[in-house]
Design a protein around this motif. Structure first.
Motif, mmCIF file in Angstrom:
data_model
loop_
_atom_site.group_PDB
_atom_site.id
_atom_site.type_symbol
_atom_site.label_atom_id
_atom_site.label_comp_id
_atom_site.label_asym_id
_atom_site.label_seq_id
_atom_site.Cartn_x
_atom_site.Cartn_y
_atom_site.Cartn_z
ATOM 1 N N ALA A 1 0.932 -1.086 -0.128
ATOM 2 C CA ALA A 1 0.021 -0.033 0.111
ATOM 3 C C ALA A 1 1.028 1.299 0.009
ATOM 4 C CB ALA A 1 -0.777 -0.075 1.362
ATOM 5 N N LYS A 2 2.178 1.122 0.501
ATOM 6 C CA LYS A 2 2.834 2.082 0.505
ATOM 7 C C LYS A 2 3.356 2.930 -0.748
ATOM 8 C CE LYS A 2 4.531 2.129 5.033
ATOM 9 N NZ LYS A 2 5.794 2.144 6.070
ATOM 10 N N ILE A 3 2.901 2.150 -1.934
ATOM 11 C CA ILE A 3 3.371 2.670 -3.240
ATOM 12 C C ILE A 3 2.409 3.767 -3.419
ATOM 13 C CG2 ILE A 3 1.819 1.398 -4.602
ATOM 14 C CD1 ILE A 3 4.220 1.066 -6.740
ATOM 15 N N SER A 4 1.377 3.877 -2.644
ATOM 16 C CA SER A 4 0.296 5.106 -2.917
ATOM 17 C C SER A 4 1.162 6.429 -2.575
ATOM 18 C CB SER A 4 -0.979 4.987 -2.107
ATOM 19 O OG SER A 4 -0.854 4.857 -0.761
ATOM 20 N N LEU A 5 2.254 6.156 -1.608
ATOM 21 C CA LEU A 5 2.985 7.403 -1.131
ATOM 22 C C LEU A 5 3.678 7.938 -2.217
ATOM 23 C CD1 LEU A 5 4.020 6.266 2.270
ATOM 24 C CD2 LEU A 5 2.178 7.912 1.842
ATOM 25 N N ASP A 6 4.252 7.076 -3.251
ATOM 26 C CA ASP A 6 4.920 7.250 -4.324
ATOM 27 C C ASP A 6 3.914 8.156 -5.138
ATOM 28 O OD1 ASP A 6 7.053 5.865 -3.441
ATOM 29 O OD2 ASP A 6 6.891 4.410 -5.001
ATOM 30 N N ALA A 7 2.572 7.678 -5.430
ATOM 31 C CA ALA A 7 1.967 8.373 -6.271
ATOM 32 C C ALA A 7 1.531 9.782 -5.736
ATOM 33 C CB ALA A 7 0.528 7.839 -6.466
ATOM 34 N N GLU A 8 1.317 10.179 -4.539
ATOM 35 C CA GLU A 8 1.168 11.168 -3.616
ATOM 36 C C GLU A 8 2.354 12.159 -3.809
ATOM 37 O OE1 GLU A 8 -0.400 13.013 0.453
ATOM 38 O OE2 GLU A 8 1.050 11.194 0.488
ATOM 39 N N ILE B 1 10.866 8.970 -9.648
ATOM 40 C CA ILE B 1 10.142 7.979 -8.575
ATOM 41 C C ILE B 1 9.099 6.850 -9.157
ATOM 42 C CG2 ILE B 1 8.281 7.983 -6.799
ATOM 43 C CD1 ILE B 1 9.347 10.792 -5.701
ATOM 44 N N TYR B 2 8.608 7.477 -10.333
ATOM 45 C CA TYR B 2 7.736 6.786 -11.016
ATOM 46 C C TYR B 2 8.731 5.246 -11.641
ATOM 47 C CZ TYR B 2 5.058 4.661 -15.114
ATOM 48 O OH TYR B 2 4.484 3.813 -16.097
ATOM 49 N N LEU B 3 9.815 5.460 -12.099
ATOM 50 C CA LEU B 3 10.440 4.354 -12.504
ATOM 51 C C LEU B 3 11.232 3.615 -11.560
ATOM 52 C CD1 LEU B 3 12.059 6.582 -15.455
ATOM 53 C CD2 LEU B 3 10.640 4.816 -15.704
ATOM 54 N N ALA B 4 11.739 4.215 -10.614
ATOM 55 C CA ALA B 4 12.472 3.322 -9.774
ATOM 56 C C ALA B 4 11.825 3.252 -8.398
ATOM 57 C CB ALA B 4 13.968 4.323 -9.303
ATOM 58 N N GLY B 5 10.676 3.825 -7.863
ATOM 59 C CA GLY B 5 10.065 3.591 -6.630
ATOM 60 C C GLY B 5 10.599 4.324 -5.603
ATOM 61 N N LYS B 6 10.099 4.425 -4.332
ATOM 62 C CA LYS B 6 10.540 5.127 -3.038
ATOM 63 C C LYS B 6 10.377 4.758 -1.916
ATOM 64 C CE LYS B 6 11.360 9.701 -1.442
ATOM 65 N NZ LYS B 6 11.388 11.089 -1.395
ATOM 66 N N ASN B 7 8.925 4.283 -1.895
ATOM 67 C CA ASN B 7 8.423 3.982 -0.526
ATOM 68 C C ASN B 7 8.014 2.621 -0.249
ATOM 69 O OD1 ASN B 7 8.082 6.588 1.246
ATOM 70 N ND2 ASN B 7 7.239 7.214 -0.985
ATOM 71 N N SER B 8 7.820 1.787 -1.273
ATOM 72 C CA SER B 8 7.194 0.414 -1.235
ATOM 73 C C SER B 8 8.430 -0.437 -1.161
ATOM 74 C CB SER B 8 6.147 0.259 -2.401
ATOM 75 O OG SER B 8 5.634 -0.990 -2.240
ATOM 76 N N ILE B 9 8.849 -1.274 -0.202
ATOM 77 C CA ILE B 9 9.857 -1.873 0.000
ATOM 78 C C ILE B 9 9.466 -3.382 -0.396
ATOM 79 C CG2 ILE B 9 11.336 -3.173 1.551
ATOM 80 C CD1 ILE B 9 11.066 -0.707 3.682
ATOM 81 N N GLN B 10 10.434 -3.850 -1.180
ATOM 82 C CA GLN B 10 10.293 -5.395 -1.560
ATOM 83 C C GLN B 10 10.966 -6.504 -0.741
ATOM 84 O OE1 GLN B 10 9.628 -5.795 -6.201
ATOM 85 N NE2 GLN B 10 10.974 -4.098 -5.982
ATOM 86 N N LYS C 1 13.172 -0.733 -4.985
ATOM 87 C CA LYS C 1 11.839 -0.583 -4.240
ATOM 88 C C LYS C 1 10.715 -0.986 -5.358
ATOM 89 C CE LYS C 1 12.833 1.798 -0.475
ATOM 90 N NZ LYS C 1 14.439 1.376 -0.122
ATOM 91 N N ARG C 2 9.721 -1.210 -4.958
ATOM 92 C CA ARG C 2 8.469 -1.374 -5.787
ATOM 93 C C ARG C 2 8.308 -0.146 -6.538
ATOM 94 N NH1 ARG C 2 5.863 -3.641 -2.493
ATOM 95 N NH2 ARG C 2 6.243 -5.794 -3.142
ATOM 96 N N SER C 3 8.074 -0.215 -7.880
ATOM 97 C CA SER C 3 7.753 1.021 -8.398
ATOM 98 C C SER C 3 6.489 0.990 -9.452
ATOM 99 C CB SER C 3 8.606 1.454 -9.533
ATOM 100 O OG SER C 3 8.953 0.490 -10.542
#
Length: 103
Positions: free
Chosen positions: A52-59, A76-85, A96-98
């Protein structure tokens, strides 16, 4: 398909798409029962907070596009930032999940 080198097209795509991505998942919270409260009365039976933390990336991407920081939003779109895999043993992975990996 849109070439990634076309920054103005990517910026326009991000600016148009991100408002529709914004949702209540930014407040996802782990529950004592092992589930995740996603807000709006939705509580999962298993922990999905790290997804669910991928929504922090969108925000954050939405905020960045509002200040014309399209390269940062694109990163952030390409590499991800908040959603740990995690691997199968529960160990955090370096990448990170992107959002781009979901499309």
């Amino acid at each position: 398909a849109m070439p990634l080198s076309d920054n103005s097209s990517m910026a326009l795509l991000l600016a148009l798409a991100l408002p529709s991505c914004m949702c209540a998942l930014t407040s996802a919270q782990e529950q004592p029962t092992g589930g995740t409260d996603l807000g709006g009365g939705i509580v999962t039976q298993t922990s999905v907070e790290h997804f669910a933390k991928i929504s922090l990336d969108a925000e954050e991407m939405f905020t960045l596009t509002q200040s014309n920081s399209y390269n940062d939003a694109s990163n952030i779109y390409l590499a991800g930032k908040n959603s740990i895999q995690y691997d199968r043993n529960g160990n955090a992975l370096p990448n990170k999940r992107s959002l781009s990996s979901l499309s």
